[in-house]
Design a protein around this motif. Structure first.
Motif, PDB file in Angstrom:
ATOM      1  N   VAL A 302       0.748  -1.270  -0.116  1.00 51.37           N
ATOM      2  CA  VAL A 302      -0.062   0.035  -0.057  1.00 51.37           C
ATOM      3  C   VAL A 302       0.869   1.323   0.133  1.00 51.37           C
ATOM      4  O   VAL A 302       0.213   2.610  -0.197  1.00 51.37           O
ATOM      5  N   ARG A 303       2.032   0.993   0.326  1.00 47.43           N
ATOM      6  CA  ARG A 303       2.937   2.326   0.328  1.00 47.43           C
ATOM      7  C   ARG A 303       2.915   3.392  -0.616  1.00 47.43           C
ATOM      8  O   ARG A 303       2.644   4.521  -0.579  1.00 47.43           O
ATOM      9  N   LYS A 304       2.935   2.757  -1.811  1.00 42.88           N
ATOM     10  CA  LYS A 304       2.787   3.571  -3.375  1.00 42.88           C
ATOM     11  C   LYS A 304       1.551   4.230  -3.285  1.00 42.88           C
ATOM     12  O   LYS A 304       1.529   5.347  -3.914  1.00 42.88           O
ATOM     13  N   LYS A 305       0.295   3.520  -2.712  1.00 42.04           N
ATOM     14  CA  LYS A 305      -0.890   4.334  -2.737  1.00 42.04           C
ATOM     15  C   LYS A 305      -0.993   5.373  -1.785  1.00 42.04           C
ATOM     16  O   LYS A 305      -2.014   6.178  -2.186  1.00 42.04           O
ATOM     17  N   TYR A 306      -0.223   5.513  -0.924  1.00 42.69           N
ATOM     18  CA  TYR A 306      -0.514   6.616   0.032  1.00 42.69           C
ATOM     19  C   TYR A 306       0.688   7.770  -0.605  1.00 42.69           C
ATOM     20  O   TYR A 306       1.479   8.091   0.071  1.00 42.69           O
ATOM     21  N   ALA A 307      -0.170   8.128  -1.907  1.00 42.30           N
ATOM     22  CA  ALA A 307       0.752   9.145  -2.568  1.00 42.30           C
ATOM     23  C   ALA A 307       0.367  10.537  -2.271  1.00 42.30           C
ATOM     24  O   ALA A 307      -0.484  10.966  -3.101  1.00 42.30           O
ATOM     25  N   LEU A 308       0.647  11.185  -1.118  1.00 36.84           N
ATOM     26  CA  LEU A 308       0.323  12.441  -1.086  1.00 36.84           C
ATOM     27  C   LEU A 308       0.942  13.439  -2.091  1.00 36.84           C
ATOM     28  O   LEU A 308       0.394  14.426  -2.392  1.00 36.84           O
ATOM     29  N   TYR A 309       2.208  12.884  -2.285  1.00 34.01           N
ATOM     30  CA  TYR A 309       3.093  13.945  -3.272  1.00 34.01           C
ATOM     31  C   TYR A 309       3.847  12.798  -4.298  1.00 34.01           C
ATOM     32  O   TYR A 309       4.142  11.735  -4.013  1.00 34.01           O
ATOM     33  N   ASP A 310       4.424  13.464  -5.171  1.00 38.40           N
ATOM     34  CA  ASP A 310       5.250  12.443  -6.121  1.00 38.40           C
ATOM     35  C   ASP A 310       6.492  12.110  -5.598  1.00 38.40           C
ATOM     36  O   ASP A 310       7.210  12.925  -5.117  1.00 38.40           O
ATOM     37  N   GLY A 311       7.067  11.041  -5.998  1.00 38.14           N
ATOM     38  CA  GLY A 311       8.429  10.630  -5.655  1.00 38.14           C
ATOM     39  C   GLY A 311       8.903  10.091  -4.323  1.00 38.14           C
ATOM     40  O   GLY A 311       9.829  10.267  -3.951  1.00 38.14           O
ATOM     41  N   LYS A 312       7.616  10.041  -3.461  1.00 39.85           N
ATOM     42  CA  LYS A 312       7.882   9.645  -2.049  1.00 39.85           C
ATOM     43  C   LYS A 312       8.911   8.474  -1.955  1.00 39.85           C
ATOM     44  O   LYS A 312       9.154   7.430  -2.591  1.00 39.85           O
ATOM     45  N   LEU A 313       9.769   8.702  -0.853  1.00 37.89           N
ATOM     46  CA  LEU A 313      10.650   7.792  -0.396  1.00 37.89           C
ATOM     47  C   LEU A 313      10.481   6.390   0.119  1.00 37.89           C
ATOM     48  O   LEU A 313       9.382   6.242   0.676  1.00 37.89           O
ATOM     49  N   CYS A 314      11.083   5.547  -0.028  1.00 40.06           N
ATOM     50  CA  CYS A 314      11.231   4.192   0.648  1.00 40.06           C
ATOM     51  C   CYS A 314       9.807   3.465   0.380  1.00 40.06           C
ATOM     52  O   CYS A 314       9.432   2.831   1.333  1.00 40.06           O
ATOM     53  N   THR A 315       9.299   3.608  -0.737  1.00 37.65           N
ATOM     54  CA  THR A 315       8.149   3.063  -1.137  1.00 37.65           C
ATOM     55  C   THR A 315       8.143   1.470  -1.256  1.00 37.65           C
ATOM     56  O   THR A 315       7.200   0.630  -1.211  1.00 37.65           O
TER      57      THR A 315
END
Ligand code: SAM
Length: 346
Positions: A302-315
């Protein structure tokens, strides 16, 4: 003059709004280094070299709100929605406990399925299984009675960024249904109930000015939160603010130093967003006075789905990998991660 203001802030922990504005407008590498040195010295006095870790569990991205900056806003059809079950959340906490986490932060969109009863049940479960851990909630705005019930169920802390202390600015970041006054009401209620309360804002959010930032600093000085989360605004491609520039690492770390000078015992995270705009952003945050990091414990899927902003670290990383990598990063700037609840020191 700017250095004199920093000296005065260090000594008195208070300036006027105009003085804060002057410090923001006159930021330079030299001034930021000057502020950082004093901020780190103050942090050492209170917390030594300890850095606290918080296990972040992103419990769901379903949200009734429509904040213009946020990737999980209601009217983003490109957002792939999910909601963790209680069993999944407890599993995250179990894994986290084994890795040394003693604080769990449950964060998510404003989702009516996470009702007061559901949240209270979850908090009771976690506190029963891990009585030596702190539970932090970050689930948005609720009526006072709901916050009270969650507190009575055992929640220790609540994070609710105020986003901006300037009402007109708030209204440029949010649709008309959202209310600045209600957000402020929530923060007052949380503090009044007895939560360790966290506010905060994005650095470089659209329409932010030196004046609104000065108001943020004055608000924090007066509100005296236990925690303050600040990180750069980062555009998300499916939001109305997709074309605005991101906030900078330099301004974020400078503001971290000013916050440390305002309140020496503040729990101040070097955020994932800061690590996202710059590979060594979190280290720079620690070198400017931050003392908390919040690695992700959410299930990998689910980490990629919690995409508040682009490029999020450690997904793509296991929690254990994250903690290993972070321990090295934290050690590289002369600090060390500790296994502790990490309450504010008074
Ligand atoms: N719904 C809860 C709330 O409103 O407090 C918690 C989740 S909300 C997504 C957490 C924080 O993410 C917000 O307070 C906001 O400051 C931050 N955020 C949202 N979109 C962002 C963006 N594009 N860049 C940086 N931070 C962002």
């Amino acid at each position: 003059k700017a250095k004199q203001l920093i000296d005065r802030l260090e000594a008195q922990h208070s300036l006027s709004i105009e003085e804060y504005e002057y410090l923001i407008e006159n930021q330079s590498d030299e001034l930021a280094a000057y502020a950082a040195e004093k901020a780190v010295a103050l942090r050492k006095q209170v917390y030594g070299t300890d850095v606290y870790i918080r296990g972040l569990i992103e419990i769901g991205n379903i949200c009734r709100n429509d904040c213009y900056y946020c990737g999980i806003r209601r009217s983003n059809p490109a957002c792939d929605r999910y909601r963790l079950t209680e069993a999944q959340i407890l599993d995250c906490a179990r894994e986290g406990y084994t890795l040394g986490f003693r604080t769990f932060v449950m964060q998510g969109g404003e989702d009516s399925a996470f009702s007061v009863d559901v949240v209270c049940h979850l908090v009771r479960q976690i506190k029963a299984e891990f009585p030596d851990c702190a539970v932090t909630l970050s689930l948005g705005e609720f009526p006072r009675e709901a916050y009270q019930a969650m507190f009575d169920a055992g929640a220790d802390r609540y994070l609710l960024r105020h986003e901006t202390a300037d009402k007109a600015h708030y209204e440029k970041l949010h649709p008309a249904q959202m209310s600045f006054d209600n957000r402020m009401r929530c923060l007052r209620d949380l503090k009044d109930i007895g939560y360790q309360t966290g506010c905060g804002f994005m650095v470089g959010s659209p329409y932010q000015t030196a004046q609104t930032l000065a108001e943020d600093l004055k608000f924090i000085e007066e509100f005296r939160p236990e925690m303050c989360g600040i990180g750069p605004f980062i555009p998300q491609k499916d939001t109305p603010f997709r074309d605005f520039p991101a906030g900078t690492c330099e301004q974020t770390v400078y503001l971290l130093s000013l916050l440390r000078l305002i309140q020496p015992n503040l729990l101040l995270p070097a955020t994932t967003a800061l690590g996202t705009i710059r590979p060594d952003g979190r280290e720079r945050g620690l070198q400017a006075g931050a003392n908390v990091v919040m690695p992700n414990l959410s299930p990998l899927g689910v980490r990629k789905k919690y995409a508040l902003y682009d490029g999020k670290l450690c997904t793509g990383e296991e929690a254990a990998q994250c903690i290993g990598c972070l321990s090295r990063r934290v050690a590289s700037v002369g600090c060390r991660i500790v296994t502790a609840r990490g309450d504010i020191i008074r």
